[in-house]
Write a protein that holds these residues in place. Structure first.
Motif, PDB file in Angstrom:
ATOM      1  N   GLY A  68      -6.943   2.967  -6.268  1.00 24.38           N
ATOM      2  CA  GLY A  68      -6.271   2.831  -5.194  1.00 24.38           C
ATOM      3  C   GLY A  68      -6.728   1.940  -3.950  1.00 24.38           C
ATOM      4  O   GLY A  68      -6.237   1.473  -3.115  1.00 24.38           O
ATOM      5  N   THR A  69      -8.136   1.788  -3.953  1.00 27.66           N
ATOM      6  CA  THR A  69      -8.744   1.427  -2.998  1.00 27.66           C
ATOM      7  C   THR A  69      -8.751  -0.205  -3.234  1.00 27.66           C
ATOM      8  O   THR A  69      -8.499  -1.245  -2.205  1.00 27.66           O
ATOM      9  CB  THR A  69     -10.322   1.371  -3.160  1.00 27.66           C
ATOM     10  N   PHE A  70      -8.299  -0.937  -4.430  1.00 29.83           N
ATOM     11  CA  PHE A  70      -7.839  -2.125  -4.591  1.00 29.83           C
ATOM     12  C   PHE A  70      -6.789  -2.343  -3.759  1.00 29.83           C
ATOM     13  O   PHE A  70      -6.357  -3.464  -3.139  1.00 29.83           O
ATOM     14  CB  PHE A  70      -7.869  -2.618  -5.992  1.00 29.83           C
ATOM     15  N   ALA A  71      -5.750  -1.430  -4.078  1.00 35.38           N
ATOM     16  CA  ALA A  71      -4.426  -1.586  -3.068  1.00 35.38           C
ATOM     17  C   ALA A  71      -4.708  -1.858  -1.718  1.00 35.38           C
ATOM     18  O   ALA A  71      -4.060  -2.546  -1.079  1.00 35.38           O
ATOM     19  CB  ALA A  71      -3.377  -0.607  -3.733  1.00 35.38           C
ATOM     20  N   GLY A  72      -5.564  -0.845  -1.475  1.00 40.64           N
ATOM     21  CA  GLY A  72      -5.821  -0.760   0.203  1.00 40.64           C
ATOM     22  C   GLY A  72      -6.379  -2.182   0.590  1.00 40.64           C
ATOM     23  O   GLY A  72      -6.064  -2.578   1.776  1.00 40.64           O
ATOM     24  N   VAL A  73      -7.183  -2.688  -0.077  1.00 40.31           N
ATOM     25  CA  VAL A  73      -7.955  -3.935   0.374  1.00 40.31           C
ATOM     26  C   VAL A  73      -6.876  -5.010   0.484  1.00 40.31           C
ATOM     27  O   VAL A  73      -6.939  -5.846   1.347  1.00 40.31           O
ATOM     28  CB  VAL A  73      -9.131  -4.124  -0.688  1.00 40.31           C
ATOM     29  N   VAL A  74      -5.853  -5.094  -0.507  1.00 41.91           N
ATOM     30  CA  VAL A  74      -4.905  -6.131  -0.393  1.00 41.91           C
ATOM     31  C   VAL A  74      -3.831  -5.780   0.826  1.00 41.91           C
ATOM     32  O   VAL A  74      -3.870  -6.650   1.485  1.00 41.91           O
ATOM     33  CB  VAL A  74      -3.872  -5.903  -1.762  1.00 41.91           C
ATOM     34  N   LEU A  75      -3.602  -4.534   1.143  1.00 36.61           N
ATOM     35  CA  LEU A  75      -2.741  -4.425   2.322  1.00 36.61           C
ATOM     36  C   LEU A  75      -3.371  -4.585   3.578  1.00 36.61           C
ATOM     37  O   LEU A  75      -2.980  -5.196   4.348  1.00 36.61           O
ATOM     38  CB  LEU A  75      -2.307  -2.938   2.150  1.00 36.61           C
ATOM     39  N   LYS A  76      -4.798  -4.437   3.402  1.00 36.11           N
ATOM     40  CA  LYS A  76      -5.807  -4.557   4.867  1.00 36.11           C
ATOM     41  C   LYS A  76      -5.889  -6.267   5.039  1.00 36.11           C
ATOM     42  O   LYS A  76      -6.354  -6.548   5.993  1.00 36.11           O
ATOM     43  CB  LYS A  76      -6.877  -3.969   4.718  1.00 36.11           C
ATOM     44  N   SER A  77      -6.019  -6.845   3.905  1.00 34.62           N
ATOM     45  CA  SER A  77      -6.421  -8.323   4.065  1.00 34.62           C
ATOM     46  C   SER A  77      -5.607  -9.264   4.621  1.00 34.62           C
ATOM     47  O   SER A  77      -4.475  -9.000   5.050  1.00 34.62           O
ATOM     48  CB  SER A  77      -6.437  -8.981   2.440  1.00 34.62           C
TER      49      SER A  77
END
Length: 378
Positions: free
Chosen positions: A230-239
């Motif tokens: 989930g953190t990888f998805a969060g990093v993508v969304l925040k980028s």
């Protein structure tokens, strides 16, 4: 209890969390009640999805828990990592999530009915406890591993170690790689190390004195993987480096790769929720990536937040409603308030009417908390 401002919230993640929680606070029961009163084949098949696979396999209800953990991981880059970048000491952040973990473990023990039944036969592992442990270790990994490659190494390590233990380490008297309730190494570890009672018997059914626990030690270790995903998805969304549609594409591709990987491995390493095999993590993680992509597209890119308001209300107070639904007999209240409708339509309509009333009451309570800006956080 805190009063929080709504500014800066991630609407698509709130909506998806609410969509996820909806099914366990009445949505699933409503579908099942409809199927129970109609001889409609497609509705019966749909209702089947609102129970867990007994052992091997994957139904929609098997996604609810890992999806919630995935979303909790997706929020970490927006919360914990943002604070770290602003200069908040890592020590303070770790102490905060440690306290959160301990409180969730304690609440999970209460949720299991220990205060009602006593500690002699207590079940000490729980959904809340597993969420707390996985969240804590995921935060620690992220705070001390700054590169994508390093975090991927951690994720791969969790999946591989789990697979090695389940496939190649022998259980005394049974052997290695026997992924059954009796043979899976999860149960062997739980019987050796877990205090209290284990929840499941040899048939994979809930039991007073079981031989393994679906929320046991190795399952909890494995579940760190879904939170880390989930953190990888969060990093993508925040980028800020990628366009919104590119983010959607990246999340979708990641999900497809994980799902295909799980399906390829399934014949030799089955998808089993109750002992949280790595293939289960891959499949649940892949679907979670795709759902995050879909909700991000619909809510944040296409501006559909108002159409998902119903789910967002549920998603903004998940801990409160999870505990409330366990401790308060909402079904009784629904029958008390809407029983007159049952009298009018007959006993055949009782279950769907009361299930709908159940959803309505829960949602109105959550809406009241939302209007008062009250969100239960730990």
């Amino acid at each position: 209890m805190k009063k929080l401002e709504n500014s800066g919230r991630i609407h698509s993640l709130d909506a998806l969390r609410g969509f996820d929680m909806f099914w366990i606070v009445g949505g699933g029961a409503f579908i099942v009640s409809l199927a129970g009163n109609n001889n409609i084949q497609w509705l019966d098949k749909l209702a089947l999805q609102f129970q867990h696979a007994t052992w091997e396999g994957f139904l929609f209800y098997d996604l609810i828990f890992p999806l919630f953990m995935f979303i909790s991981g997706a929020v970490i880059p927006f919360s914990i990592l943002s604070k770290a970048k602003k200069g908040v000491p890592k020590k303070h952040l770790i102490i905060k999530v440690l306290r959160r973990m301990l409180l969730l473990i304690a609440l999970g023990i209460v949720y299991n009915g220990t205060l009602r039944s006593g500690f002699s036969e207590a079940r000490y592992v729980s959904v809340l406890g597993q969420i707390g442990v996985a969240y804590f270790f995921t935060v620690v990994i992220l705070l001390f591993t700054h590169s994508v490659q390093g975090r991927l190494t951690w994720l791969t390590g969790i999946l591989v170690v789990t697979a090695i233990l389940q496939l190649f380490v022998p259980v005394p008297g049974i052997g290695a790689g026997v992924i059954t309730p009796e043979g899976c190494i999860n149960g062997f570890i739980d019987r050796m190390l877990l205090p209290g009672r284990l929840a499941y018997d040899a048939g994979g059914m809930i039991s007073g004195h079981g031989i393994y626990d679906a929320l046991g030690i190795l399952s909890t270790f494995s579940s760190i993987g879904i939170t880390l995903m989930g953190t990888f998805a969060g990093v993508v969304l925040k980028s800020d480096r990628h366009s919104e549609f590119r983010k959607t594409g990246m999340l979708t591709i990641a999900g497809a790769v994980l799902i295909i990987s799980a399906l390829i491995l399934h014949p030799v390493y089955p998808v089993v929720k109750n002992c949280w095999t790595s293939t289960y993590t891959l499949l649940a993680g892949g679907i979670s990536f795709m759902l995050v992509a879909l909700f991000y597209l619909l809510v944040d890119i296409w501006g559909g937040s108002k159409y998902f308001f119903f789910f967002r209300i549920i998603g903004m107070n998940p801990l409160f409603i999870y505990l409330f639904y366990r401790m308060v007999n909402v079904w009784f209240t629904s029958e008390f308030l809407f029983g007159w409708i049952v009298v009018h339509f007959g006993e055949g309509a009782k279950q769907p009417i009361l299930a709908f009333g159940n959803i309505l009451l829960v949602w109105l309570l959550l809406y009241f908390l939302y209007k008062k800006r009250i969100f239960i956080k730990i």
